[in-house]
Design an enzyme around this catalytic site. Structure first.
Site, PDB file in Angstrom:
ATOM      1  N   ARG A   1       0.866  -1.177   0.000  1.00  0.00           N
ATOM      2  CA  ARG A   1       0.000   0.000   0.000  1.00  0.00           C
ATOM      3  C   ARG A   1       0.904   1.228   0.000  1.00  0.00           C
ATOM      4  O   ARG A   1       1.976   1.219   0.620  1.00  0.00           O
ATOM      5  CB  ARG A   1      -0.894   0.033   1.244  1.00  0.00           C
ATOM      6  CG  ARG A   1      -2.016  -0.990   1.246  1.00  0.00           C
ATOM      7  CD  ARG A   1      -3.086  -0.681   0.193  1.00  0.00           C
ATOM      8  NE  ARG A   1      -4.194  -1.611   0.251  1.00  0.00           N
ATOM      9  CZ  ARG A   1      -4.317  -2.704  -0.512  1.00  0.00           C
ATOM     10  NH1 ARG A   1      -3.402  -3.000  -1.409  1.00  0.00           N
ATOM     11  NH2 ARG A   1      -5.380  -3.488  -0.386  1.00  0.00           N
TER      12      ARG A   1
ATOM     13  N   GLU B   1      -4.385   7.455  -4.830  1.00  0.00           N
ATOM     14  CA  GLU B   1      -4.403   6.749  -6.110  1.00  0.00           C
ATOM     15  C   GLU B   1      -5.602   7.244  -6.896  1.00  0.00           C
ATOM     16  O   GLU B   1      -6.714   7.166  -6.377  1.00  0.00           O
ATOM     17  CB  GLU B   1      -4.520   5.232  -5.902  1.00  0.00           C
ATOM     18  CG  GLU B   1      -3.237   4.615  -5.404  1.00  0.00           C
ATOM     19  CD  GLU B   1      -3.354   3.127  -5.078  1.00  0.00           C
ATOM     20  OE1 GLU B   1      -4.417   2.539  -5.367  1.00  0.00           O
ATOM     21  OE2 GLU B   1      -2.406   2.573  -4.529  1.00  0.00           O
TER      22      GLU B   1
ATOM     23  N   HIS C   1      -1.963   0.393  -9.436  1.00  0.00           N
ATOM     24  CA  HIS C   1      -2.503  -0.635  -8.522  1.00  0.00           C
ATOM     25  C   HIS C   1      -3.111  -1.795  -9.315  1.00  0.00           C
ATOM     26  O   HIS C   1      -4.312  -2.038  -9.262  1.00  0.00           O
ATOM     27  CB  HIS C   1      -3.528  -0.011  -7.575  1.00  0.00           C
ATOM     28  CG  HIS C   1      -3.740  -0.813  -6.329  1.00  0.00           C
ATOM     29  ND1 HIS C   1      -4.027  -0.250  -5.123  1.00  0.00           N
ATOM     30  CD2 HIS C   1      -3.703  -2.161  -6.087  1.00  0.00           C
ATOM     31  CE1 HIS C   1      -4.171  -1.195  -4.199  1.00  0.00           C
ATOM     32  NE2 HIS C   1      -3.974  -2.363  -4.772  1.00  0.00           N
TER      33      HIS C   1
HETATM   34  O1  LIG Z   1      -4.428  -4.634  -3.553  1.00  0.00           O
HETATM   35  C1  LIG Z   1      -4.946  -5.678  -3.722  1.00  0.00           C
HETATM   36  C2  LIG Z   1      -5.438  -6.507  -2.664  1.00  0.00           C
HETATM   37  O2  LIG Z   1      -5.482  -6.042  -1.517  1.00  0.00           O
HETATM   38  O3  LIG Z   1      -5.795  -7.651  -2.926  1.00  0.00           O
END
Ligand SMILES: O=CC(=O)O
Length: 394
Positions: A310, A339, A358
């Protein structure tokens, strides 16, 4: 039909090893037992050619019933916007097991819909769930998060409503490990800059006046050796990398040996020795800004920081400074905060940074597997069965 369709949905997904097969087994058991219990309605037996579990080809039979849409448990799917194609596919999957209620339908007919909704399906980490929504859903039992990270959900608050939260750790592990490797290789070999040169109208020839670095035989430091971290280590081993890791809990000796990973009790040791540092921790109060100015200054000036966890695990201002002043060689980030980044963010102006939006689990197979895993979790809660992947508030 219930079971056959569920397995048909799994068919396009290649057989996966280890934990991914566990997900199949959970789904297999839950779906089959759900079928067995439906003995009041139209029941018929059906034979299946292929079971996707590791046992390989195997024949099973199950009893299933056909239910009217209104009879199915209601699932509210949150409006995530901007992902219509993905949403359509998910909707088709969810409709096989639930009476699917969109946010629009819910808001248009709140009184009737709110009683029907027993579960909420959250797509990845995008939408959050607030108190107001929980207060308006008196029959809600479970929030099925499709994705592993649940830092966008207030677990304590949700739990105070007697609502469970589940996630999908099995489905995400392989694709997220792949994106970690992709970012490491792309940054090491300056792939994005190479592409830009190749497509530039000014380029007379492809000779470059800069060089990349090699991943092969380099040292990779993994911070957060959970199931994704372990899969990264498996992949890195094929590149003859020296693998260090730092984790809250040390892995078993056999697991370390299987991938040739060395445990660093102190994160500082890992930072000082690694050519590539990959962040794969969950975002928690303990990991918030885990990597700041001090940690960056411990890294080699030739090192690359890769983040697939993250954004908030890194102090982004400190990272910008470190990249500008070449405290570290480069960064490759699949996650940032916010984001997306604002267009004028300094990270977007640096050529020693690669940023992807992401996309750790943005594959056809992963979206499908995550939805299946989330559905299995939700059905387990609704049917009072053991829940494959429940997340508890700390
Ligand atoms: O970021 C993706 C997840 O948390 O699976």
């Amino acid at each position: 039909m219930f079971v056959s369709k569920a397995f048909n949905l799994l068919k396009p997904i290649p057989l996966m090893s280890g934990q991914s097969n566990l997900a199949y087994k959970f789904i297999h058991q839950l779906v089959a037992s759900h079928g067995r219990r439906c003995h009041r309605s139209v029941i018929y037996k059906q034979r299946y050619r292929t079971c996707p579990c590791s046992a390989g080809r195997q024949t099973i039979s199950a009893q299933t019933k056909v239910m009217a849409k209104e009879e199915l448990p209601g699932v509210l799917i949150l409006d995530i916007g901007g992902t219509q194609g993905v949403l359509e596919n998910l909707a088709a999957l969810l409709k096989k097991h639930f009476h699917l209620i969109t946010m629009k339908e819910f808001l248009e007919n709140k009184e009737e819909m709110s009683k029907k909704i027993q579960s909420v399906f959250v797509f990845e980490c995008r939408p959050t769930i607030d108190r107001e929504l929980l207060e308006s859903l008196p029959n809600l039992k479970v929030i099925g998060n499709s994705g592993v990270g649940v830092d966008h959900l207030d677990l304590k608050m949700i739990s105070s409503f007697g609502v469970k939260v589940t996630n999908t750790p099995h489905a995400v592990a392989d694709p997220t490990a792949d994106i970690g490797m992709a970012l490491m290789l792309a940054s090491a070999r300056r792939l994005v800059e190479g592409c830009q040169i190749a497509v530039s109208p000014d380029t007379k020839h492809f000779a470059v006046d800069w060089l990349g670095v090699e991943v092969t035989r380099a040292t990779l430091g993994i911070i957060g050796m959970g199931s994704i971290g372990y899969k990264v280590a498996q992949r890195a081993r094929a590149f003859n990398m020296r693998i260090l890791y730092h984790n809250r809990n040390r892995r078993r000796k056999e697991e370390e040996e299987a991938v040739g990973a060395h445990y660093c009790e102190k994160m500082e040791d890992l930072l000082q020795q690694s050519d590539f540092v990959m962040l794969i921790v969950n975002l928690t109060p303990e990991t918030h800004r885990l990597i700041g100015k001090k940690e960056l200054s411990l890294m080699k000036p030739t090192a690359t920081l890769i983040n697939i966890s993250r954004g908030a695990v890194i102090d982004q201002d400190a990272l910008v400074e470190a990249l500008q002043s070449k405290v570290i060689r480069a960064a490759a980030l699949d996650v940032t905060y916010p984001e997306p980044l604002p267009r004028d963010h300094p990270l977007l102006k640096l050529n020693n940074v690669i940023i992807t939006p992401h996309i750790g689990t943005a594959t056809v197979q992963a979206i499908h597997m995550m939805a299946e895993e989330a559905i299995a979790n939700i059905l387990a809660v609704l049917n009072g069965q053991p829940i494959p992947s429940e997340v508890f508030p700390k």
